[in-house]
Design an enzyme around this catalytic site. Structure first.
Site, PDB file in Angstrom:
ATOM      1  N   THR A 182       0.804  -1.236   0.000  1.00 32.50           N
ATOM      2  CA  THR A 182       0.000   0.000   0.000  1.00 32.50           C
ATOM      3  C   THR A 182       0.830   1.276   0.000  1.00 32.50           C
ATOM      4  O   THR A 182       0.274   2.369   0.017  1.00 32.50           O
ATOM      5  CB  THR A 182      -0.962   0.025   1.207  1.00 32.50           C
ATOM      6  N   GLY A 183       2.154   1.159  -0.015  1.00 31.03           N
ATOM      7  CA  GLY A 183       2.994   2.345  -0.117  1.00 31.03           C
ATOM      8  C   GLY A 183       3.055   2.857  -1.553  1.00 31.03           C
ATOM      9  O   GLY A 183       2.498   2.252  -2.470  1.00 31.03           O
ATOM     10  N   ARG A 202       0.162  -4.359   6.568  1.00 33.37           N
ATOM     11  CA  ARG A 202      -0.150  -4.549   7.993  1.00 33.37           C
ATOM     12  C   ARG A 202      -1.634  -4.362   8.277  1.00 33.37           C
ATOM     13  O   ARG A 202      -2.183  -4.969   9.178  1.00 33.37           O
ATOM     14  CB  ARG A 202       0.640  -3.550   8.849  1.00 33.37           C
ATOM     15  N   ARG A 203      -2.249  -3.456   7.514  1.00 31.06           N
ATOM     16  CA  ARG A 203      -3.663  -3.131   7.739  1.00 31.06           C
ATOM     17  C   ARG A 203      -4.486  -3.528   6.518  1.00 31.06           C
ATOM     18  O   ARG A 203      -3.943  -3.866   5.466  1.00 31.06           O
ATOM     19  CB  ARG A 203      -3.810  -1.629   7.995  1.00 31.06           C
ATOM     20  N   ASP A 249       1.354  -8.562   9.837  1.00 32.12           N
ATOM     21  CA  ASP A 249       2.507  -7.863  10.404  1.00 32.12           C
ATOM     22  C   ASP A 249       3.658  -8.855  10.384  1.00 32.12           C
ATOM     23  O   ASP A 249       3.672  -9.824  11.151  1.00 32.12           O
ATOM     24  CB  ASP A 249       2.204  -7.408  11.835  1.00 32.12           C
ATOM     25  N   GLN A 282      14.100  -3.228  -1.908  1.00 29.11           N
ATOM     26  CA  GLN A 282      14.152  -1.770  -2.061  1.00 29.11           C
ATOM     27  C   GLN A 282      14.770  -1.139  -0.827  1.00 29.11           C
ATOM     28  O   GLN A 282      14.340  -1.376   0.293  1.00 29.11           O
ATOM     29  CB  GLN A 282      12.740  -1.220  -2.260  1.00 29.11           C
ATOM     30  N   LYS A 330      19.950   6.596   1.811  1.00 29.12           N
ATOM     31  CA  LYS A 330      20.559   6.602   3.147  1.00 29.12           C
ATOM     32  C   LYS A 330      21.756   5.648   3.161  1.00 29.12           C
ATOM     33  O   LYS A 330      22.632   5.752   4.036  1.00 29.12           O
ATOM     34  CB  LYS A 330      19.515   6.185   4.189  1.00 29.12           C
ATOM     35  N   TYR A 381      19.833  -0.720   6.018  1.00 29.35           N
ATOM     36  CA  TYR A 381      19.927  -1.116   4.610  1.00 29.35           C
ATOM     37  C   TYR A 381      21.052  -2.128   4.404  1.00 29.35           C
ATOM     38  O   TYR A 381      20.912  -3.071   3.622  1.00 29.35           O
ATOM     39  CB  TYR A 381      20.172   0.099   3.720  1.00 29.35           C
ATOM     40  N   SER A 434       2.632   5.631   3.045  1.00 27.77           N
ATOM     41  CA  SER A 434       4.097   5.586   3.017  1.00 27.77           C
ATOM     42  C   SER A 434       4.658   6.373   4.197  1.00 27.77           C
ATOM     43  O   SER A 434       4.186   7.472   4.493  1.00 27.77           O
ATOM     44  CB  SER A 434       4.628   6.181   1.715  1.00 27.77           C
TER      45      SER A 434
END
Length: 375
Positions: A17-18, A45-46, A64, A128, A132, A167, A198
Site C-alpha cells: 500500500t505504499g 499490515r492493515r 505484520d 528496495q 541513506k 539497509y 508511506s
C-alpha cells in the site's frame, strides 16, 4: 536453486500500500510487463484502503511480518506458488539499532518461511532500500552529527559507511541465501508517488503544507537551507522504480546486483518550489536567509485545519500526523551536500527508465486528488 514456473510468475509485494507498492501492482498487471503475465499477491499490515486498486490483486494478505508465527501460518501455504518477493516494507524507529533489529526480523521471517517450505518456488527477491545507504543514519539523533556522507554523485560501488545502517543488514540477509534465490537491490532517491500509507512521503508532506499555507494565507516558505535551495537534487518517480524492480527480476544480467534508481535528471529546490506554487496556486516566496525556518514547529498545531479539509471534501480519513513527515523533511533539506545518484550502472546493464521530475509533480498531485487523499 528453486526453478519457478516462468509461464506464471507469482509476485508477493510486501508493503503493497505504499507509493512503490501501488505503482508496482499496476506495472506488474500491464499486458506488457516483462516476464508476465503476473499473478500479484499483496501484503500490508492493515486492511486495504478504499483508494487502493484492489481489483489488480489476485490475493491480499493482512500481516505484520514482525510476527513470526503469523507469517509462517499465512505464507507457508503460498510457498509453492510465490516465485518473486518484492520487498518494499519498512518500519522506522528513533534509533538505527532498533531499525536494524525490526527490519531485519521482518525480512528474515518472510524469507525463512518461504525458503524452508518443501517445494518452495521462490527464485528472486527484489529489495528496495534508498540513498541513506550513502548518507548514513541521518535520522538517528545520536549519530546524525557524526556522519560524513559520500561525495555526489552516489555510486553503487562506494564502500559502506562505518555506521550502523539497516539497509546494509537487509542486503546481507538477501545475499545469505545463495542456493535459494537470486536478488536485486534498488536504491531509490526521494520517491514521488501516490499513497497515504508511506512512512516518508515527500510529495504528500509538501502538498499538505501548501494547502495549509493557502488556506491560512501564510507565506509558502521553503524550509531548507540556502545550499539546498540552490544545489542539485534528484528524485525517483514511483513508476520508474516499479519498472526497475520488474526489469531486474526478469533480466539475467541484473541478478545479484545493486542499482541506484532515480529519474535520471536533477533539479534545484528553487525550481521545484516554483512548480509547487503553480500546482497549488500559492505565491512564490524567494528564499530568505534571515532565520532558520522550522516547518515542523509551524505545522504542529495545524492538525485541525487538515481535519476540516478531510471532513469538508469527503476525503479518505487521515490525520495530518499520519501522512506527513515534517520532522524528517526539516532535517533532510538542511544538509550541505548535493543529493544526486549516478545512473550509469543501470544504463550499462540495460535499464533506461526515466521521468522528467518537474513534469511529474502535477500528475501525481492529480492522482492523489482522484484517490481522495488530497482535496
Amino acid at each position: 536453486m528453486a526453478q519457478a514456473n516462468h509461464n506464471s510468475p507469482v509476485a508477493l509485494i510486501v508493503g503493497v500500500t505504499g507509493m512503490a507498492g501501488v505503482a508496482l501492482t499496476e506495472a506488474l498487471k500491464k499486458p506488457t510487463a516483462l516476464g508476465g503475465p503476473w499473478k500479484v499477491y499483496g501484503v500490508s499490515r492493515r486492511l486495504l484502503p478504499t483508494w487502493f486498486p484492489s481489483s489488480l490483486l489476485d490475493k491480499h494478505i493482512t500481516l505484520d511480518t514482525l510476527n513470526m508465527e503469523n507469517t509462517c501460518k499465512l505464507l507457508t501455504p503460498l510457498a509453492t506458488h510465490i516465485t518473486h518477493v518484492f520487498w518494499l516494507a519498512i518500519t522506522v524507529n528513533e534509533s538505527e539499532e532498533l531499525n536494524i533489529s525490526c527490519n531485519s526480523k521482518m525480512l528474515s521471517n518472510v524469507l525463512n518461511t518461504l525458503t524452508s517450505a518443501p517445494n518452495s518456488t521462490l527464485c528472486h527477491v527484489s529489495l528496495q532500500t534508498g540513498t541513506k545507504h550513502y548518507m548514513g543514519p541521518i535520522y538517528d539523533s545520536t549519530l546524525a552529527s557524526q556522519v560524513i556522507p559520500h561525495e555526489a554523485p552516489f555510486r553503487e560501488d562506494y564502500p559502506r559507511l562505518p555506521f550502523p545502517n539497516f539497509y546494509y543488514d537487509l542486503e546481507d540477509i538477501v545475499a545469505s541465501y545463495p542456493k535459494s534465490f537470486t536478488y536485486s537491490i534498488h536504491r531509490s532517491s526521494i520517491i514521488i508517488g501516490a499513497s497515504s500509507r508511506s512512512i516518508f512521503n515527500g510529495l504528500l508532506t509538501l502538498s499538505v503544507y501548501a494547502l495549509v499555507c493557502k488556506h491560512g494565507n501564510y507565506p509558502f516558505r521553503f524550509y531548507g537551507n540556502k545550499y539546498t535551495w540552490e544545489h542539485f537534487w534528484d528524485a525517483t518517480d514511483a513508476t520508474v522504480l516499479a519498472e526497475q524492480h520488474i526489469w531486474a527480476s526478469a533480466t539475467e544480467k541484473a541478478k545479484n546486483q545493486a542499482f541506484n534508481c532515480t529519474n535520471g535528471d536533477v533539479f534545484t529546490w528553487k525550481m521545484l518550489w516554483r512548480v509547487l506554487c503553480d500546482v497549488f496556486d500559492v505565491e512564490f516566496v524567494p528564499f530568505e536567509d534571515k532565520e532558520i525556518f522550522n516547518v515542523a514547529e509551524f505545522m504542529k498545531d495545524k492538525g485541525q485545519v487538515w481535519d476540516r479539509f478531510v471532513e469538508e471534501n469527503g476525503l479518505y480519513k487521515t490525520k495530518m500526523e499520519e501522512i506527513t513527515t515534517f520532522g524528517a523533511a526539516n532535517a533532510t533539506l538542511k544538509v550541505d551536500f548535493q543529493h544526486v545518484c549516478s545512473m550509469n550502472k543501470s544504463r550499462e546493464f540495460g535499464f533506461h527508465g526515466y521521468a522528467d521530475t518537474l513534469k511529474s509533480i502535477a500528475p501525481w498531485v492529480e492522482r492523489l486528488r482522484q484517490m481522495k487523499i488530497l482535496p
